[in-house]
Design an enzyme around this catalytic site. Structure first.
Site, PDB file in Angstrom:
ATOM      1  N   VAL A  78      59.841   1.179   5.506  1.00 14.01           N
ATOM      2  CA  VAL A  78      59.760   2.481   4.868  1.00 14.01           C
ATOM      3  C   VAL A  78      58.769   2.377   3.732  1.00 14.01           C
ATOM      4  CG1 VAL A  78      60.920   4.090   3.445  1.00 14.01           C
ATOM      5  CG2 VAL A  78      62.156   2.903   5.129  1.00 14.01           C
ATOM      6  N   TYR A 139      62.082   3.007  -3.053  1.00  7.42           N
ATOM      7  CA  TYR A 139      60.970   2.425  -2.564  1.00  7.42           C
ATOM      8  C   TYR A 139      60.434   1.251  -3.133  1.00  7.42           C
ATOM      9  CZ  TYR A 139      56.090   2.291  -0.629  1.00  7.42           C
ATOM     10  OH  TYR A 139      54.921   1.860  -0.094  1.00  7.42           O
TER      11      TYR A 139
HETATM   12  C1  15L Z   1      52.427   4.339  -1.280  1.00  4.24           C
HETATM   13  O1  15L Z   1      53.130   3.072  -1.798  1.00  4.24           O
HETATM   14  C2  15L Z   1      52.772   5.061  -0.278  1.00  4.24           C
HETATM   15  O2  15L Z   1      52.811   4.383   0.987  1.00  4.24           O
HETATM   16  C3  15L Z   1      51.617   6.097  -0.075  1.00  4.24           C
HETATM   17  O3  15L Z   1      52.051   7.131   1.113  1.00  4.24           O
HETATM   18  C4  15L Z   1      50.985   6.787  -1.253  1.00  4.24           C
HETATM   19  O4  15L Z   1      52.039   7.632  -1.867  1.00  4.24           O
HETATM   20  C5  15L Z   1      50.536   5.803  -2.275  1.00  4.24           C
HETATM   21  O5  15L Z   1      51.627   4.753  -2.325  1.00  4.24           O
HETATM   22  C6  15L Z   1      50.272   6.506  -3.633  1.00  4.24           C
HETATM   23  O6  15L Z   1      50.687   6.093  -4.548  1.00  4.24           O
HETATM   24  O7  15L Z   1      49.356   7.332  -3.653  1.00  4.24           O
END
Ligand code: 15L
Length: 276
Positions: A78, A139
């Site tokens: 994810v 996450y």
């Molecule tokens: C992340 O970890 C995500 O995978 C990506 O979709 C963005 O949201 C990114 O961080 C971010 O912080 O810009």
């Protein structure tokens, strides 16, 4: 150092945006890639690569896929904020399968970690790689777990890991925060190439961002793999500097919109700039 790894490289999350970039870049260099994802590979699989659909939750499949591999580029799982129950399978149990496979094969792992491991740090305070971990959601918390899993496997089993706290890896930056956090696709691909080819890495953490003047991040172990970003978000500053959210919580923290999701505090904790 040769330019092509002698043992196959397993790439998880191969069908995702970053996985596809890595597949194109590394297969063009003749790398022996074993691609996998829970979703089908959306375009024809490049010559010299194999693709196998697999669920990270299935330990037997992951062990089989990793047989003989010297490197696991782990981009599966994810990749945005989701409810706890959706994160736990791919990002916690799945990660255990990846590290068990690495231990058995004597492989190195590049773990696609995230800036959301530290998302509750204020933007005004620059961070080094050994800063406190302050995840901004389930996450980010799963990525903290991943970094700690890498440490445990290093100390207990000698499995090498490169954890990359990826900022915002997109074709180009699209809002003011990304003037600090943007990582170009090309810089990401070169980083994975260096992390694979480096003689030794030990267990290290890197900030996954291009050479952005407005960066939130400073010291890390990039000299261990001989990687220096070549791109920069700075050329987008003119068009993006005013592109902010207008939300004080989003603008306060490095994690941007993620700390704000499901946020129920009336105000940040005492000591944070916004308070009072
Ligand atoms: C992340 O970890 C995500 O995978 C990506 O979709 C963005 O949201 C990114 O961080 C971010 O912080 O810009």
């Amino acid at each position: 150092m040769t330019d092509i790894p002698t043992r196959p490289v397993l790439l998880t999350g191969a069908s995702g945006a970053l996985g596809r970039q890595l597949t194109a870049y590394l297969s063009a260099r003749g790398w022996p890639l074993r691609l996998t994802d829970i979703a089908p590979f959306p375009t024809p699989v490049p010559a010299g690569c194999t693709f196998t659909r697999a669920d990270l939750n299935d330990g037997v499949d992951i062990l089989r896929l990793a047989e003989g591999c010297g490197m696991i580029l782990h981009f599966g799982g994810v990749s945005v904020e989701r409810p706890f129950e959706e994160v736990i399978g791919p990002n916690i149990r799945g990660l255990y399968h990846i590290y068990e496979a690495a231990r058995r094969e004597g492989a190195r792992v590049l773990f696609a970690s995230s800036n959301h491991t530290i998302g509750f740090h204020e933007r005004s305070v620059p961070l080094d790689d050994d800063c406190d971990l302050l995840p901004d959601g389930y996450y980010g918390l799963s990525k903290v777990y991943g970094e700690m899993m890498g440490r445990m496997y290093w100390y207990k089993h000698g499995v090498e890991s490169v954890a990359v706290r990826i900022g915002s890896c997109f074709p180009e930056p699209v809002e003011a925060r990304m003037l600090s956090t943007w990582l170009s696709y090309a810089d990401l691909c070169r980083l994975c190439e260096r992390a694979t080819l480096a003689e030794t890495t030990g267990c290290i953490v890197l900030w996954g961002a291009s050479a952005n003047a407005r960066t939130f991040w400073r010291k890390d172990a990039r000299e261990k793999i001989g990687w220096l970003p070549q791109d920069s978000a700075d050329i987008y500053a003119g068009q993006l500097l005013g592109k902010t959210s207008g939300d004080p919580i989003i603008e306060l923290y490095q994690g941007g919109a993620y700390p704000r999701m499901d946020y129920t505090r009336i105000a940040p904790p005492p000591g944070h700039l916004f308070a009072g």
